[in-house]
Design a protein around this motif. Structure first.
Motif: not given
Ligand SMILES: Nc1ncnc2c1ncn2[C@@H]1O[C@H](COP(=O)(O)OP(=O)(O)OP(=O)(O)O)[C@@H](O)[C@H]1O
Ligand SMILES: Nc1ncnc2c1ncn2[C@@H]1O[C@H](COP(=O)(O)OP(=O)(O)OP(=O)(O)O)[C@@H](O)[C@H]1O
Ligand SMILES: [Mg+2]
Ligand SMILES: [Mg+2]
Lengths: 346, 491, 331, 378
Positions: A23, A27-28, A30-31, A315-320, A323
């Motif tokens: 999952f 999500v990754l 998708l980003a 450059r990805l958000d840490s909220t991963l 998730v």
């Protein structure tokens, strides 16, 4: 393979973890990011250096404390969603005590000790409020706790921008930092305070012992599983439910005290750092086992620390990390349900 | 409608609840289904009414094979069932309960429904207020509502699963009259019970179940011994009466008044002697439970005193009562009595007052095993209580009673148990009486009350009779009092 | 009434509209016996996704549909795990509340502070000219008008229609509804998903209308879902009371800022958090009659006083659907 | 480029309090970083955004700065007042690392909070001017004579910025429009934080609406998010003539050009180039700078620390007058000049007296003539 065996259960746990990883990868993708790279940075970011591992421990301490406390309320069948507020009030009480005593001339060690005690008290009182509302007022602890969480944030912000504001300013950075001698000492050049680590480990051990083979633990479980019957069997159920809240509050308050004395050295607006909610997730995963709670909390803390690399490197958000933590718990719950359906156990 | 069931099988895990049942029920007759607890009666009826599905077998209605997979199917075919515990909606109004489930357009035609409801009530002589909330009705009235609701829906087959457990003798008479009228109107009535006298008084034919099997069909005139023989596979004797009371007073009630949301009990005076058994009779909801709970400190009296061993306990709570040797044993075993998820051993540990911090698992297991032996519990110290059978759960509850005890308060101590288990349970309870423990119990089974009590208190709408000596009272007399007749001499 | 105040109150109605949708959605779900605790995460996720879709397609309608769809999907997870898998509804809902929030922040990052389409008010001709009511109710956007229909429709459906009766039935006593022919679990799925879709709509109602735009963690939406849940309870599982609760909550917020300059010695936080103590107080009032100590205390009172107080408490009492959170099994 | 000569490769790390793409305060810094990379060959930016307690629980900016060091950074920029203590702590711990702190005062010798650190440099733009220009644009535009100021939380900085806007508005209202200052209504409503937190702060959307509904036709934003502009835009779409002035970011007007009167913004690029260059050359020294706009051209990206971009909604007349006002400011007009009273009526500046930087920086109360809370209630 025997459908009721332990290994069957493990298989489903493994499956759940796999699904969570899939999952997160989805999500990754998708980003538009490379999942393998992201996972690598998560791991390196958490365990790459000794400093990182110590950082994980810094994050682990309050999370482990909050989780340990939540094991009491979970065991008693209570959904202490108010734990966030209890951490916050722990921090508020600690700050109040430090402010009160900092010029008292007492030795700093004693002041810190008293402040941490005050934090435990603050958390416990706030938790007791949820308990009283639940037990003597019939207000479901989920909603009482939720409401009090909001109130606790408002109290914090009011204190920071009002009575406890720094001279002149009043800012998100919180109250005036406490002088160095009122910080819990840290290990060498790291951010980790050994005292807070000791506190967390002691807390975990204490919860493990209390819940494992004691009259107290058994009664608490009885209250959690069937409070009516426990009452008729002679267990003072209200007292035990209150005690569960109170103990959880103590631990949550300690987590708040650690945030003030070992992490931020002041009161800040979001002092609870979400450790309460995260602790609820951990507690859901570990089935009342304090040792497992410590391990899972460590893993979750590692995700928190590791995720700092994501914006830096990709450059990805840490909220991963959130998730991943959430999907892990979700899939474990789902797979548990699937397994029970297959084995026909209810 | 002619109903025919062929080769019905149903398993619940390892329990073979229905084992090859074949049964033919002609239109316009009252078919009795008799069997001990757990024999599989309800299971078969639930299959016929679509609540659960058979593993295999066929159902034929008026010669046509039908598939019934949900209650909705059953309703369409004209099969309606009155469940063992009324399946209705207490917080809703009577008329809403009536309408709920009736097919039709988006907006129910309420006025029309009320009219038809009143017509049906009139036809069968029921007095129900359509605008009342269901929770204010008695169990009997709720059954009446269910019956006319099912008829209104066009039920041609009416299944009644143990409809006489919760109602008074008077209500029972009325119900039987109604059922006979319905049979005359060519409905098919299936009447499930484990009470011989009910079946004998009503049914045109009786099928007897034992351990999931249909073991015999009997027609009137019925011979009771024959039915018992079929039900249990042997004759059963309940044992003989024995007075165990002493002259010493254990508990004394002085001018006790109680009240809950629904009823009031006023000025009760009672002396309970050591070793004595007092049975509380009455329709469910007449105040017995309130009274029993007050005796345990679970309900605080408004006025009056409860004196235990010479100590005034008024206003104290249950745990204070426990310290004075009073224990309450609830009817709902898994809801209130035992703790699903905990083992027998853990229950034993919980029920004992032992000082100390750590549990001594070894001695607790030994103690549990001793109790398992003493109470013939089929299970081990590590068995979780929810995995025990109903009878064994009840045994476990008795095994958990502390000793010594002054007073045990029991709600329906043998509900859901077969006669053998019931007799065994009572022998254990009587052993307690010999150890000077008094017993107060509620039962809706008048035979049980007469058989085991020394004195009987009858409740009716909050009124409490004087203690009646069981030895000199009859079922008929009790039935009258329960139904509200003959109270003048008591007031 | 003063025109300024009227317009202010009209603003309160507009601001409360997403909360109305969310709390009525949750009311419907809970009436069917399912607690969907995920609202806070759902709203954030649908606010982000609805906005992203609207930005990419230029279609507001698609944005709203996306919100409803995702809300329904999240609810379907709750339904599946609680109805089919018999897992704790509270646990699954709570996890989703946290996870969907982080998912929104993570996936929404590229849409931070991007400008996008939004809905503008469409005053209703004629109706808007009614004195007082026109200004208050009929110079709003189309979602607000929809919310009026929703409030009335949901209340009518729940309390006046046949399926509404069944809806209440399956929340009260699923087994009894089942024997009356209702397919309990299918209906529970249906109402959970339907309610979830309404909660999901609340998200784009913010990001495409009331708080147009997406700003990640500073969107100012984190917490709304919990508030909606609280209002569901506060509203005693009635759509009309839930709507009233939503309006009341936003009204208090509004009052807080209107009074800010006149009540300078009251911290502004007081009125902002006032709804929560009030919610707790409301829960206390409706529940305290059931508390054991109250019963005991009452029992010791003289008759007249006892009857007075217990009558009062009984009239306040509002109990949740009896089978709320309890799975239904017919075998 | 010329700067490359003699300079060694420098990685500078930036800690942004908000999202790097917030079209506000944080993005202004992020863009400045890009500007540095462009102007100073041999420099490279690494950054971490959302550096605040809520988004990065359990850690503090000084600890996160270590992560930037690990990425090879040799200069660290802290971009928020909230990072004050962290900047100081970090500078103390790493005396050899040049630390730039935007908006702090710890290196200000005359400030209240001077910490004598060799490697800490404070830089701040004199947004007071930007706000004065914003206030002037508002006053020149308002038909109702009512201006709303959407304030975040109450502190020295936010008070002085709101007051600056008021001063600009009042000056243009009286001097150019010839109106009575008593007829100008300037109201500040604080939401309690930099952005909305449901159930904790006031809702800025509601505040903006409330301004508009109660007759204000220009709303000046002092918060991190764009509610003022968004709500003005909505109101305009339903036929109202209302306007807004956003904050912080040069292109902020783009979100709703039709109602935007202009935006006062920060331009950190030039000062960062200067500071990072000095670090590159090994000449970094502590200091404090409170930079006025480049009055020759306040929108010169290479020289002006503070600017004001006029919005599409500003009328031609008003724009011309605004230019005149900017010209006056450029030629030395000081609005921080007596007689000026505090909101409570007490004297702030006697007639003819001008305020010191100290007095402005640490402004304790709002000014007379402004409506709204001056200090948080206790
Ligand atoms: N849902 C169920 N799950 C598991 N076992 C069940 C279930 N329902 C019934 N049983 C078991 O099936 C058997 C038959 O039960 P059933 O309810 O049909 O008995 P009964 O004849 O109606 O008894 P009673 O007189 O007590 O009502 C019992 O052993 C019972 O425990
Ligand atoms: N939840 C459960 N988990 C495991 N086993 C169960 C469960 N419920 C019932 N059983 C087992 O199913 C069998 C049937 O139980 P049931 O209560 O129907 O017994 P019974 O024949 O009615 O006996 P009794 O007369 O003692 O009530 C028992 O052996 C019991 O141990
Ligand atoms: Mg049965
Ligand atoms: Mg049984």
């Amino acid at each position: 393979m025997n459908k009721n065996s332990k290994s069957f259960e493990l298989l489903f746990r493994g499956l759940a973890i796999l699904l969570a990883v899939l999952f997160a990868s989805l999500v990754l993708l998708l980003a538009k990011a490379n999942p393998l790279e992201a996972f690598r940075y998560l791991i390196v970011g958490a365990f790459g250096t000794t400093g990182k591992i110590l950082d994980v421990l810094v994050s682990w301490v309050p999370l482990a404390l909050a989780t340990a406390g939540l094991l009491f309320t979970f065991t008693a069948g209570l959904w202490n969603i108010g734990v966030e507020g209890q951490i916050t009030l722990g921090a508020v009480f600690t700050t109040a005590a430090l402010r009160l005593l900092m010029n008292s001339g007492l030795p700093p060690g004693l002041i810190i000790f008293l402040a941490i005690l005050a934090g435990a008290l603050g958390g416990a009182l706030w938790a007791s409020l949820v308990g009283v509302l639940k037990i003597y007022g019939g207000v479901n602890e989920i909603f009482g706790g939720l409401g009090l969480n909001f109130v606790s944030v408002a109290i914090t912000i009011w204190l920071i921008f009002g009575p406890w504001k720094r001279p002149g300013t009043g800012s998100m950075s919180g109250t005036e930092p406490f002088p160095r001698e009122l910080h819990l000492p840290v290990l060498g050049n790291s951010n980790l305070s050994v005292w807070s680590l000791v506190l967390a480990v002691l807390g975990i051990v204490l919860v493990y012992i209390l819940l494992r083979n004691t009259y107290f633990g058994l009664r608490l479980r009885a209250v959690g599983k069937n409070s009516r019957a426990a009452f008729l069997l002679g267990v003072p159920t209200n007292r035990y439910a209150m005690l569960a809240f109170f103990l959880c509050g103590i631990f949550a308050g300690l987590a708040g005290a650690v945030q003030v004395t070992a992490v931020y050295y002041r009161l800040i607006p979001s002092i609870s750092s979400g450790y309460g909610f995260l602790g609820l997730l951990v507690a859901m995963l570990v089935n009342f086992n304090a040792i497992w709670a410590a391990l899972v909390a460590f893993f979750f803390a590692a995700l928190n620390i590791g995720s700092i690399q994501l914006p830096l490197m990709m450059r990805l958000d840490s909220t991963l990390s959130g998730v991943i933590q959430g999907s892990l718990v979700l899939f474990v719950l789902l797979m548990d349900g699937v397994r029970r359906r297959i084995t026909g156990k209810r | 409608m002619n109903v025919e069931l062929r080769h019905i099988h149903k398993h619940f895990g390892k329990v073979h609840a229905n084992n090859d049942i074949t049964l033919k029920i002609p239109s316009g007759s009252i078919q009795g289904i008799l069997g001990e607890n757990g024999a599989g009666k309800s299971t078969l009826m639930k299959i016929l009414s679509g609540f659960i599905q058979a593993d295999s077998g066929e159902i034929e209605l008026d010669g046509k094979i039908v598939t019934i997979t949900t209650p909705a199917d059953a309703i369409r075919y004209g099969i309606g069932m009155l469940h063992q515990d009324p399946l209705d909606f207490p917080p809703l109004k009577v008329i809403d309960n009536f309408i709920l489930g009736q097919p039709g357009g988006l907006f129910p035609r309420r006025r029309q429904a009320v009219k038809e409801f009143m017509d049906l009530c009139g036809h069968y002589g029921f007095k129900l207020n359509p605008e009342a909330y269901l929770e204010t009705l008695t169990v009997g009235e709720r059954q009446q509502l269910e019956i006319i609701r099912l008829l209104w829906l066009g039920a041609k087959v009416l299944i009644l699963d143990e409809p006489t457990t919760g109602i008074s003798a008077l209500q029972k008479e009325k119900l039987f009259e109604t059922l006979k009228v319905l049979a005359k109107e060519n409905k098919t009535i299936i009447f499930v019970s484990h009470k011989l006298e009910d079946v004998e008084g009503l049914c045109d034919r009786v099928a007897v179940f034992q351990r999931g099997k249909l073991v015999g069909e009997v027609k009137p005139p019925y011979k009771t011994e024959e039915l018992v023989q079929l039900m249990f596979g042997k004759a059963v004797s309940p044992g003989c009466r024995e007075y165990t009371g002493l002259n010493d007073i254990a508990v004394k009630l002085e001018n006790l008044s109680l009240e809950d949301a629904r009823l009031q009990i006023k000025h009760v005076n009672l002396e309970i002697r050591r070793g004595e058994v007092i049975g509380l009779a009455g329709m469910e909801g007449s105040g017995q439970r309130l009274f029993l709970r007050a005796l345990a400190g679970l309900q605080r009296p408004n006025t009056g005193r409860i004196v235990v061993d010479g100590v005034d306990m008024s206003g104290k709570n249950y745990h204070a009562f426990m310290k004075h040797g009073i224990t309450y044993v609830p009817a709902a075993r898994l809801e209130e009595g035992l703790i699903p998820g905990l083992s027998l051993m853990e229950h034993v540990v919980l029920s004992e007052e032992k000082p100390g911090f750590f549990i001594d698992t070894g001695s607790a297991t030994a103690e549990t095993n001793r109790k398992i032996d003493e109470y013939y519990i089929r299970g081990t110290a590590a068995s979780r209580v929810e995995a025990l059978s109903g009878g064994n759960q009840q045994r476990a509850l008795l095994a958990l009673l502390r000793s010594p005890l002054n007073l045990v308060l029991l709600e329906h101590p043998t509900r859901g148990l077969d006669i053998e288990s019931a007799i065994w349970i009572w022998s254990k309870l009587k052993d307690r009486c010999r150890q000077c423990t008094s017993i107060v119990f509620i039962s809706s089974d008048l035979e049980e009350i007469l058989q085991y009590s020394d004195y009987i208190l009858v409740f009716f709408g909050g009124k409490v009779s004087k203690p009646l000596e069981a030895a000199t009272t009859s079922v008929a007399r009790l039935g009258e009092l329960i139904g509200g007749k003959g109270w003048e001499e008591h007031s | 009434m003063n025109e300024t105040i009227l317009i202010g109150l009209a603003g309160v109605i507009a601001a409360a509209t997403p909360v109305v949708f969310a709390s009525i959605g949750e009311t419907i779900t809970e009436r069917a016996g399912v607690i969907n605790l995920s609202a806070n995460g759902t709203i954030l996720l649908t606010a982000m996704a609805g906005f992203a879709v609207a930005v990419n397609t230029g279609s507001l309608l698609l944005g709203f549909l996306t919100g409803a769809l995702i809300g329904a999907l999240v609810a379907a997870i709750v339904a599946f795990s609680s109805i089919t898998l018999k897992q704790s509804q509270v646990a699954v809902g709570f996890v989703l509340a946290l996870m969907c929030r982080d998912l929104a922040y993570f996936l929404g990052d590229p849409y931070n502070s991007v400008s996008g389409p939004f809905l503008t008010p469409t005053p209703i001709p004629l109706l808007k000219d009614i004195p007082v009511l026109g200004t208050l109710l009929f110079k709003q956007d189309i979602l607000v008008y929809l919310s009026y229909l929703l409030i009335i429709g949901a209340a009518l459906y729940m309390f006046k229609t046949r399926p509404g009766l069944i809806l209440r039935g399956i929340g009260e006593r699923p087994a009894a509804a089942f024997v009356r022919g209702a397919n309990v679990n299918r209906l529970r799925y249906l109402y959970t998903i339907l309610g979830g879709a309404m909660v999901g709509l609340a998200g784009p109602m913010y990001s495409l209308s009331y708080k147009a735009g997406w700003k990640g963690t500073i969107s100012g939406l984190d917490g709304i879902g919990w508030i909606a849940l609280a209002i569901t309870i506060f509203g005693g599982w009635s759509p009309i009371k839930a709507a009233f609760g939503s309006y009341f909550f936003v009204f208090l917020q509004w009052l807080g800022l209107v009074l800010q300059s006149s009540l300078t010695n009251i911290p502004s936080q007081v009125l902002q958090v006032a709804p929560f103590p009030l919610m707790i107080l409301a829960l206390l009032l409706v529940n305290i009659g059931n508390a054991e100590w109250v019963e005991r205390a009452l029992a010791a009172m003289p008759d007249r006083l006892r009857h007075l107080i217990s009558g009062l408490l009984r009239s306040l009492r509002s109990s949740p659907p009896a089978s709320l959170g309890v799975p239904f099994e017919n075998e | 480029g010329p700067a490359a000569a003699g300079g060694k490769e420098v990685v500078f790390g930036m800690l942004l309090v908000g999202p790097y793409n917030d079209r506000g305060w944080s993005q202004a810094h992020y863009d400045a970083g890009l500007y540095v990379q462009e102007k100073l060959p041999g420099t490279k930016m690494v950054y971490l955004d959302k550096v605040n307690g809520a988004d990065r629980p359990g850690t503090t900016p000084d600890k996160l700065a270590e992560d930037l060091l690990a990425q090879g950074a040799t200069v660290i920029v802290f971009n928020s007042d909230d990072m004050k203590d962290a900047a100081v702590a970090f500078a103390q711990k790493h005396p050899d690392i040049p630390v730039i702190h935007a908006s702090g005062d710890n290196s200000w010798k005359d400030g209240k909070d001077f910490k004598d650190l060799k490697n800490l440099y404070n830089v701040m733009g004199k947004m007071e001017y930007g706000k004065m220009i914003a206030g002037c644009a508002a006053a020149l535009t308002t038909k109702t004579g009512q201006i709303g100021y959407l304030g975040p939380l109450i502190n020295d900085e936010t008070r002085r910025l709101a007051s600056s806007a008021y001063l600009g508005a009042r000056y243009c209202w009286t001097n150019y429009l010839g109106k009575n200052p008593a007829d100008l209504k300037f109201k500040v409503t604080w939401i309690g934080f930099w952005f909305n937190i449901p159930g904790v702060t006031s809702d800025p959307t509601q505040v903006a609406d409330d301004f508009i509904n109660s007759g204000a036709d220009v709303v000046i934003s002092g918060i991190d998010t764009t509610e003022a502009l968004v709500q003005a835009n909505k109101a305009a779409a339903s036929g109202k003539k209302v306007f807004a002035i956003p904050y912080d970011y040069k292109t902020a007007c783009d979100a709703a050009p039709d109602v935007c009167l202009g935006v006062p913004y920060f331009n950190w690029g030039p000062s960062y180039v200067k500071l990072i260059k000095s670090a590159q050359e090994g000449k970094f020294a502590a200091g404090f700078e409170w930079l006025a706009p480049d009055w020759a051209d306040i929108n010169n990206p290479d020289t002006s620390a503070v600017g004001f971009v006029k919005g599409k909604a500003l009328s031609a007349d008003a724009a011309a007058t605004l230019d005149k006002f900017i010209g006056e400011l450029a030629s030395g007009l000081n609005l921080w000049k007596g007689p000026l009273n505090y909101q409570d009526g007490s004297v702030f500046l006697k007639d003819g007296e001008t305020a010191t930087d100290f007095q402005v920086w640490y402004l304790p109360l709002l000014l007379e003539g402004m409506e709204g809370q001056s200090v948080p209630a206790n």
